[in-house]
Structure formats: C-alpha cells, structure tokens
Motif scaffolding. Structure first.
Motif, mmCIF file in Angstrom:
data_model
loop_
_atom_site.group_PDB
_atom_site.id
_atom_site.type_symbol
_atom_site.label_atom_id
_atom_site.label_comp_id
_atom_site.label_asym_id
_atom_site.label_seq_id
_atom_site.Cartn_x
_atom_site.Cartn_y
_atom_site.Cartn_z
ATOM 1 N N ALA A 113 -77.347 72.282 -92.878
ATOM 2 C CA ALA A 113 -75.933 72.668 -92.825
ATOM 3 C C ALA A 113 -75.109 71.433 -92.478
ATOM 4 C CB ALA A 113 -75.727 73.765 -91.788
ATOM 5 N N ALA A 114 -73.798 71.538 -92.639
ATOM 6 C CA ALA A 114 -72.898 70.430 -92.324
ATOM 7 C C ALA A 114 -73.094 69.991 -90.881
ATOM 8 C CB ALA A 114 -71.453 70.834 -92.569
ATOM 9 N N GLY A 115 -73.170 68.681 -90.661
ATOM 10 C CA GLY A 115 -73.367 68.137 -89.325
ATOM 11 C C GLY A 115 -74.810 67.869 -88.988
ATOM 12 N N ASP A 116 -75.745 68.455 -89.743
ATOM 13 C CA ASP A 116 -77.170 68.192 -89.503
ATOM 14 C C ASP A 116 -77.543 66.782 -89.938
ATOM 15 O OD1 ASP A 116 -77.621 70.704 -88.510
ATOM 16 O OD2 ASP A 116 -78.393 71.534 -90.397
ATOM 17 N N GLY B 161 -72.048 65.177 -94.258
ATOM 18 C CA GLY B 161 -70.613 65.168 -94.022
ATOM 19 C C GLY B 161 -70.071 63.823 -93.577
ATOM 20 N N SER B 162 -70.956 62.842 -93.348
ATOM 21 C CA SER B 162 -70.492 61.531 -92.882
ATOM 22 C C SER B 162 -69.879 60.707 -94.006
ATOM 23 C CB SER B 162 -71.651 60.746 -92.264
ATOM 24 O OG SER B 162 -72.632 60.416 -93.251
ATOM 25 N N GLY B 163 -70.210 61.034 -95.269
ATOM 26 C CA GLY B 163 -69.674 60.288 -96.400
ATOM 27 C C GLY B 163 -70.256 58.892 -96.553
ATOM 28 N N GLU B 164 -71.422 58.652 -95.930
ATOM 29 C CA GLU B 164 -72.002 57.309 -95.939
ATOM 30 C C GLU B 164 -72.898 57.042 -97.153
ATOM 31 O OE1 GLU B 164 -74.013 57.140 -92.243
ATOM 32 O OE2 GLU B 164 -72.196 56.883 -91.042
ATOM 33 N N LEU B 165 -73.215 58.076 -97.928
ATOM 34 C CA LEU B 165 -74.053 57.863 -99.110
ATOM 35 C C LEU B 165 -73.269 58.237 -100.370
ATOM 36 C CD1 LEU B 165 -77.623 59.044 -97.963
ATOM 37 C CD2 LEU B 165 -76.844 56.717 -98.417
ATOM 38 N N LEU B 166 -73.945 58.760 -101.350
ATOM 39 C CA LEU B 166 -73.347 59.031 -102.661
ATOM 40 C C LEU B 166 -72.455 60.265 -102.648
ATOM 41 C CD1 LEU B 166 -76.597 58.442 -104.740
ATOM 42 C CD2 LEU B 166 -74.652 56.887 -104.595
ATOM 43 N N ASP B 167 -71.423 60.204 -103.490
ATOM 44 C CA ASP B 167 -70.588 61.392 -103.679
ATOM 45 C C ASP B 167 -71.454 62.515 -104.257
ATOM 46 O OD1 ASP B 167 -68.384 59.998 -102.820
ATOM 47 O OD2 ASP B 167 -67.744 59.421 -104.834
ATOM 48 N N GLY B 168 -71.301 63.717 -103.721
ATOM 49 C CA GLY B 168 -72.043 64.865 -104.231
ATOM 50 C C GLY B 168 -73.311 65.177 -103.471
ATOM 51 N N ILE B 169 -73.730 64.270 -102.575
ATOM 52 C CA ILE B 169 -75.002 64.506 -101.883
ATOM 53 C C ILE B 169 -74.886 65.635 -100.861
ATOM 54 C CG2 ILE B 169 -74.640 62.796 -100.041
ATOM 55 C CD1 ILE B 169 -77.667 62.151 -100.358
ATOM 56 N N ASP B 170 -73.695 65.781 -100.255
ATOM 57 C CA ASP B 170 -73.533 66.852 -99.264
ATOM 58 C C ASP B 170 -73.762 68.209 -99.905
ATOM 59 O OD1 ASP B 170 -72.967 65.007 -97.299
ATOM 60 O OD2 ASP B 170 -70.788 65.190 -97.508
ATOM 61 N N GLU B 171 -73.114 68.431 -101.025
ATOM 62 C CA GLU B 171 -73.258 69.715 -101.725
ATOM 63 C C GLU B 171 -74.706 69.947 -102.166
ATOM 64 O OE1 GLU B 171 -71.090 67.410 -102.321
ATOM 65 O OE2 GLU B 171 -69.092 68.264 -102.032
ATOM 66 N N ALA B 172 -75.401 68.848 -102.489
ATOM 67 C CA ALA B 172 -76.773 68.988 -102.983
ATOM 68 C C ALA B 172 -77.744 69.390 -101.879
ATOM 69 C CB ALA B 172 -77.233 67.676 -103.623
#
Length: 478
Positions: A160-163, A191-202
């Motif tokens: 989940a977000a924040g994990d 959620g940190s935005g430190e890697l690729l766009d789209g990875i959070d949703e994945a």
C-alpha cells in the motif's frame, strides 16, 4: 612617451600612444638576449651572437616584434595611469607606426568603469513577509523528525502507499532487455517518486512474489527518454511504523526530556529561520529598488564576457554535476533557448549593475574590510562550498581570488548601509528592525550575480575579474 585619451562612449576609450625609439632600448636588449638563447649560429658560442649577425640571419623585424611585445604592457600601463582610467578587461591594441630608430605609435581600445551618480536612496521602502510560526508549522517539523526515526517491519499483505518494498526490475525496449535495464533487490518507498513513473500504480496491491508490467519513459541510461516495458517483481513488503509522539521520543530524537521542550525548540528554530529569510528578502528587495534608481551604462564586451561565463558555469559545472545537458535542462524548466538567452542576459546586466553601484558606494562611504571581516566571510563561503576553511582558503589564494572576496565583503557593507537607511515593513504593516548583518548583505549582493544556483568559489565571473592583469596588452604583429 606621449598619450592621449579619446572617449568613444561612456564605457569605452581609445588611447593613442607615441613612444620615442630610445625608450625601447631596454626591450631591444632583452629581445637580442632572448633570441641569443634560442638560436645557434655556426662560429659563435650560444648566447654570444652579435646583434648585427642576428639582424642578418633572422631579420631586424623579428627583433623589433619581440621588443615591441615586451614593451607594450609597460607603455600601455603608463598611459592608463597618466589618463587616470579605471579600465576593465584586456585592451585591443593596434600598432599604427613602427619606424626603426625613430618612433613607435599604437592605439589601445579598452572598456572603462562608467562614472555613476549614486542616487538618494534614503526614501527606499520595501515590504517583506511577516515572521509567523503556526502550530501547524511546528507539528510539521516534529513530524519530519519523527519520520526519520521510523522503523520498517516485513508484513504478509499487499503493498500500500507508504510501504517500503524490495523489488526486482527489468526494462525492455522494442522487446529487447537493455544492457543496463536490470536491477535487483531495490528498496523503494511507495509514493516517494524516486523511481519510474507508473511504478506506484504497478506495485500497489501486489504481495511478495507478485509481478506487474507497465510502460514508462526511462530517466537515465543508454535508452534515456525512450518508452520502455518494465516488469517489476515484489520480493518483500514492509510497513513503516512511526514512534509514538511522547516524552520517550523526545529523549531519543533530541537532547530534550519532554515533547513540549522539543516543540518549543522547533518553534524557536523555525522563527530564527524565518527571521533570516526575512532579512535576506529585505536586502534583496532594497537592492532591487536601488538598481531602479541608478542609471548605469554597461560595457558591451564586459556584458558579453559575463554572459559567456554564466553559460559556461551552468553547462560545465552545475548541469554537469547533475548529469544534464543544456537541452535537457531547458526541457525540464519549460524554457525555449531564446528565453534562456534573454534571462541570462538580464541576470548578467543585473550583476554588473549591482557591482558597479555597490563599488561606487564603497568608495563614497570610504568602507574598508578588516582581516576579521574577511576571515568570517571566508569561513561562511567555505561552509557553503562543502570545503574545510583551510582547503577553501588555499583554493582562494592559489586562484588569486582574495581581491574578489574582499570585494564581496565591501559590497556587502555598502548594501548594509543602504538597507539601514531604508524603511522595511512586513505584510502585517509592522516596522522590521533588521540586525546589521553585512555577510547576509554580501550574500544578497552576490546572489544578484549568479545563475540559477551558485557554484562555490569557482571561476571568478567577468564582473568579478575585471581588475585582472590589465597591463598585459598581449602579442602584436610589428
């Protein structure tokens, strides 16, 4: 020697200099001696070749050219001093006449500091942000500290977000795995935005062992900027646990015994930061108003040099350290090349005007820089550069930048004089009583001359280096 000064415009003059040939004797002797050490003539020992033989073998013209190149800096400097000129940069020298045994005549065009009328700055008024620290500001500061003391524990559930997840990544372009497109056991906070766009949703919703594929534009590597098909595999899912906000946390995270003491200290720190920001803002806005009041002609060559210096520092120092080129930087900033050129020119003009006006104020107010003030400024510059004071001082001395630092401190003192006479109020209408911090004023004055983000004690700007070795007129063709 005779010299005359012709004013071409408010920032440029032409010197015309006539030198009787007998005044070239020392330079002629030096030229023969130099050529003697460089050439070999059969029948003569090295260094003992007569002048007439050198003239016959190598030509009198070669000797005259060497002598003139040796003598020009001295005669140019004498003409500058005679004309009481405050020159900027190197002159453009043109030999007009060279009659062997009779006369040397040359001209030298060079930029000069314009005469500046310091305006009445006593009526300057500026408005700055009020120093206000809310409970929300304090809570946010404490939360940031709390976040640094968070722990992670592996959990048996979907991410989940924040994990914090441990993941493997594989990137493909046109169906082929990239040579640098595989990364294993990467730790990532969702959620940190430190890697690729789209990875959070994945990864959200995946448990350990789960996989997902998504498309993203690569941010680095050989295929930077290209869309890639990225497969992500979740190895572990860890939940972040924040410590309780209590006295135990205060004792663990700080030198205080209670949470109330920690919060009080956070409030005080925030107030100090905002007071510093307020003082800096006041100095910058007072400087802006001062620049509006004064008419300052800008030397064209100095401006061109300053623009080139700023662009060079940006491209080869700042952007290079970030792994960016100018095109990528402009894309990120959302600027066209024309907008960038115009912005750089505006910054250069502002920097030169700032230096000219504050230097004139230094002279008018007869401001001096003490050793203690210089040392304190050097310590601050060293701290901002990430170097030790000894390393920074050595770099400054070896780079011949001590006069530059003295100038920064003096200009800071000049700006402090203007700020002291200005009326400063905050957005609540309250009069702001600024402490006389000349080093902050120096930073404000210096900040007007930097590009985007300053590089510490790097190349002196064209405006800073204008008092360089003006006696070196350079090589000429006789």
């Amino acid at each position: 020697m005779k010299s005359a000064v012709e004013t071409l415009n408010p920032t440029r003059v032409r010197l015309t200099v006539e030198v009787p040939f007998e005044e070239l004797k020392d330079s002629l002797d030096a030229a023969y001696k130099k050529i003697n050490q460089q050439v070999t003539v059969k029948g003569f020992r090295k260094g003992k070749i007569p002048a007439r033989v050198i003239d016959q073998r190598f030509g009198r013209g070669a000797v005259l050219e060497e002598a003139v190149n040796d003598a020009l800096p001295k005669f140019y400097t004498e003409a500058v001093n005679e004309g009481e000129l405050n020159v900027l940069g190197q002159p453009e020298v043109d030999i007009k006449e060279l009659k062997d045994g009779e006369l040397l005549s040359f001209t030298a065009e060079v930029d000069i500091r314009p005469e500046i009328e310091i305006p009445d700055y006593s009526g300057i008024e500026v408005t700055v942000d009020a120093v206000e620290v809310t409970d929300e500001d304090v809570d946010k500061s404490v939360e940031q500290l709390r976040d640094r003391f968070a722990t992670t524990n592996v959990v048996e559930r979907a991410a989940a977000a924040g994990d914090v997840v441990s993941i493997d990544l594989e990137a493909k372009v046109d169906g082929e795995v990239l040579p640098d497109g595989v990364a294993n056991d990467v730790s990532y906070t969702i959620g940190s935005g430190e890697l690729l766009d789209g990875i959070d949703e994945a990864v959200i919703g995946l448990e350990a062992g789960g996989e997902a594929t998504f498309t993203s534009e690569l941010k680095g590597g050989a295929a930077e900027g290209k869309p890639a098909e990225v497969t992500v595999k979740v190895l572990t899912v860890s939940a972040r646990e924040l410590p309780e906000l209590d006295d135990d946390f205060a004792q663990t995270a700080s030198e205080f015994d209670t949470l109330d003491e920690l919060k009080a200290d956070s409030r005080k720190r925030l107030e100090n930061m905002k007071q510093y920001d307020q003082a800096t803002q006041a100095q910058e806005r007072v400087l802006e108003e001062l620049l509006k009041l004064a008419e300052v002609p800008i030397p064209e060559k100095l401006l061109a040099d300053e623009i080139n210096t700023r662009k060079h520092n940006l491209e080869h120092h700042q952007l290079g350290q970030m792994g960016l080129d100018l095109a990528k930087y402009l894309e990120i900033q959302g600027k066209t090349e024309e907008e960038f050129e115009e912005e750089t020119k505006d910054q250069a003009v502002k920097g030169i005007k700032t230096q000219f006006i504050l230097d004139e104020l230094v002279n008018k107010e007869k401001l001096n820089v003490s050793q203690e003030e210089l040392t304190e400024h050097l310590m601050r510059r060293a701290q901002s550069s990430g170097m030790s004071p000894d390393q920074f001082a050595q770099a400054v001395v070896e780079g011949g930048q001590v006069p530059m630092l003295v100038g920064e401190v003096a200009r800071g003192k000049a700006l402090a004089v203007v700020v002291e006479s200005a009326k400063v109020v905050d957005t609540n209408g309250e009069t702001v009583d600024l402490e006389d911090d000349e080093d902050e004023a120096a930073e404000a004055a210096e900040g007007a001359e930097t590009v985007e983000a300053a590089t510490p004690a790097d190349d002196a700007s064209a405006a800073d280096g204008e008092q360089g070795d003006e006696a070196k007129a350079g090589k000429t063709d006789a």
